[in-house]
Scaffold this active site. Structure first.
Site, mmCIF file in Angstrom:
data_model
loop_
_atom_site.group_PDB
_atom_site.id
_atom_site.type_symbol
_atom_site.label_atom_id
_atom_site.label_comp_id
_atom_site.label_asym_id
_atom_site.label_seq_id
_atom_site.Cartn_x
_atom_site.Cartn_y
_atom_site.Cartn_z
ATOM 1 N N ASP A 167 0.814 -1.217 0.000
ATOM 2 C CA ASP A 167 0.000 0.000 0.000
ATOM 3 C C ASP A 167 0.847 1.266 0.000
ATOM 4 O O ASP A 167 0.659 2.154 -0.834
ATOM 5 C CB ASP A 167 -0.939 0.005 1.210
ATOM 6 C CG ASP A 167 -1.995 -1.090 1.123
ATOM 7 O OD1 ASP A 167 -2.289 -1.533 -0.004
ATOM 8 O OD2 ASP A 167 -2.515 -1.502 2.164
ATOM 9 N N ARG A 174 -0.138 1.554 16.607
ATOM 10 C CA ARG A 174 -0.498 2.677 15.752
ATOM 11 C C ARG A 174 -0.372 4.048 16.434
ATOM 12 O O ARG A 174 0.112 4.998 15.808
ATOM 13 C CB ARG A 174 -1.920 2.489 15.206
ATOM 14 C CG ARG A 174 -2.060 1.297 14.241
ATOM 15 C CD ARG A 174 -1.055 1.403 13.114
ATOM 16 N NE ARG A 174 -1.247 0.398 12.086
ATOM 17 C CZ ARG A 174 -0.340 -0.486 11.706
ATOM 18 N NH1 ARG A 174 0.844 -0.507 12.297
ATOM 19 N NH2 ARG A 174 -0.580 -1.356 10.754
ATOM 20 N N ASP A 201 -7.393 0.846 11.249
ATOM 21 C CA ASP A 201 -6.173 1.646 11.335
ATOM 22 C C ASP A 201 -6.400 3.101 10.941
ATOM 23 O O ASP A 201 -5.763 4.010 11.474
ATOM 24 C CB ASP A 201 -5.065 1.045 10.463
ATOM 25 C CG ASP A 201 -4.304 -0.055 11.181
ATOM 26 O OD1 ASP A 201 -4.448 -0.163 12.417
ATOM 27 O OD2 ASP A 201 -3.561 -0.793 10.516
ATOM 28 N N SER A 253 -2.497 -9.436 3.630
ATOM 29 C CA SER A 253 -2.164 -8.177 4.283
ATOM 30 C C SER A 253 -1.645 -8.520 5.676
ATOM 31 O O SER A 253 -2.369 -9.118 6.488
ATOM 32 C CB SER A 253 -3.405 -7.284 4.382
ATOM 33 O OG SER A 253 -3.106 -6.107 5.101
#
Length: 420
Positions: free
Chosen positions: A16, A96, A125, A179
């Site tokens: 990505d 995160r 996310d 992923s």
């Protein structure tokens, strides 16, 4: 005053963000500064700066945040006992806020007017990144290409094609397109065949741990020493938090510990299926909970279990920089003053089972726990206790019996009247 055309992109070097980097330049003319955080991904960050620069970045900042990640994020979460929906140990969720926090700091350092991430519009996310950005610097523009109408790469397959056309090096192919997110605490797997909950995870999926069928036929044992709820010793040897987790990942992974296949409820409203590997984290969570059962007073322990559910939601939902999280941390910190001691854990065929606990703060009394009556426990006291404890139930029972008898009499009268 016009904002800077610099943007700081959270850059992993994966599919990505590898395609987002040139897309930001081509579409909006941004000068892109990449930011990558070393959180224990193994070889994933190898040559990442060179890759970013070759793909068009103006600069690439790489930080080793492993120590901060463990001490300021993972350990507080461990103390809380937070687990999302009984299975997910929050490995991606807890990382995160730290990445986004450093992103904001790098944006200030470079005079950037925007921050960007590669999270999709369907995942969690995006919320975690953007809530952190909003909390720490609301003046920064947030660029999220997957939610931009001009971003036409609407699938991972399209992103693979985009990368190939521009000679961007990626590990993913259209046949190998999971992923994944990895750090010291765990690795997650989503997408591809896992999108059908009927499909069993294949042995080739696992990265940090062995498939259960390939684990040893004999168990291993580890001893974890805790001080104030923090694991500080492994088999009697003092270790840093980073080394502790690395060692436990290795030995736990050998025994297939910490594999979870979970259909979970995302914050954005849909269900998703993920497979998680958290070998070291599972050992530590199980050991920590076992020690709490020995050292923590009942009411505190029970209440803490309730609040841990809320804490798990806070971490999962990206609300780390929220006052309630700080307030709950203060509560958990207070409870951990007695969580001292050693736990022996048996590792075997995917399980991490606490089999021995000892603590200088133990509330366990041999005399009280024994089936033999001793001086400290007068069994006749139990009679009065039960009478008082059960009084509401007794009153309820008396009232219900009276009501049932009254109803029965009325039914009998009506029946007799009909017969006449």
């Amino acid at each position: 005053m016009a904002k800077s055309k610099k943007v700081v992109l959270a850059y992993s070097g994966g599919l990505d963000t590898s395609v987002i980097l040139p897309w930001l330049k081509e579409t909006y003319g941004y000068e892109v500064v990449c930011y990558a955080a070393e959180l224990g991904q193994g070889d994933e960050l190898k040559n990442i700066k060179q890759k970013a620069m070759k793909t068009g970045a103006a600069d690439c900042v790489v930080d080793d945040l492993r120590k901060t990640f463990v001490e300021d994020y993972v350990w507080p979460m461990l103390k809380s006992g937070a687990v999302y929906e009984k299975g997910y140990l929050l490995g991606t969720s807890i990382a995160r806020p730290l990445i986004a926090k450093r992103q904001v700091e790098v944006a200030h350092q470079y005079g950037a007017g925007a921050v960007a991430h590669g999270a999709t519009g369907k995942g969690n996310d995006q919320v975690r990144f953007e809530l952190t950005f909003m909390s720490l610097d609301p003046s920064l523009d947030i660029v999220a290409p997957w939610k931009d109408p001009n971003f036409t790469l609407t699938s991972r397959e399209a992103a693979v094609d985009y990368a190939k056309k521009r000679d961007i090096p990626i590990d993913q192919t259209k046949r190998k397109i999971y992923s994944r997110d990895r750090n010291l605490w765990h690795i997650s797997h989503e997408g591809a065949d896992l999108e059908d909950p009927w499909n069993e995870p294949q042995n080739s999926l696992f990265v940090m741990s062995r498939p259960i069928s390939k684990t040893p036929a004999k168990p291993d044992y580890v001893e974890i020493g805790f001080e104030n709820g923090i694991p500080v010793k492994l088999d009697g040897k003092a270790l840093s938090g980073v080394t502790m987790i690395e060692r436990l990942n290795e030995i736990g992974g050998t025994h297939g510990v910490g594999q979870v296949d979970l259909v979970e409820n995302r914050l954005v409203g849909m269900k998703s299926r993920g497979v998680y590997e958290t070998p070291g984290g599972t050992i530590l969570m199980n050991a920590h909970e076992a020690l709490e059962t020995l050292t923590m007073e009942r009411e505190t322990y029970h209440y803490k279990k309730q609040v841990a559910l809320k804490y798990a939601d806070i971490v999962y939902n990206g609300q780390w920089f929220c006052p309630i999280r700080e307030a709950l941390d203060a509560f958990f910190e207070s409870t951990q003053k007695v969580v001292n001691g050693t736990v022996r854990v048996k590792l075997f065929k995917g399980h991490a089972i606490p089999v021995g606990i000892k603590s200088p703060n133990s509330l366990y009394s041999d005399e009280l726990a024994s089936f033999e009556m001793g001086a400290e426990y007068n069994s006749t006291d139990a009679t009065g206790f039960i009478r008082l404890f059960g009084l509401p139930m007794k009153v309820n029972g008396v009232v219900n019996r009276k009501a049932a008898k009254s109803s029965k009499k009325k039914t009998a009268k009506k029946s007799s009247a009909k017969k006449k």
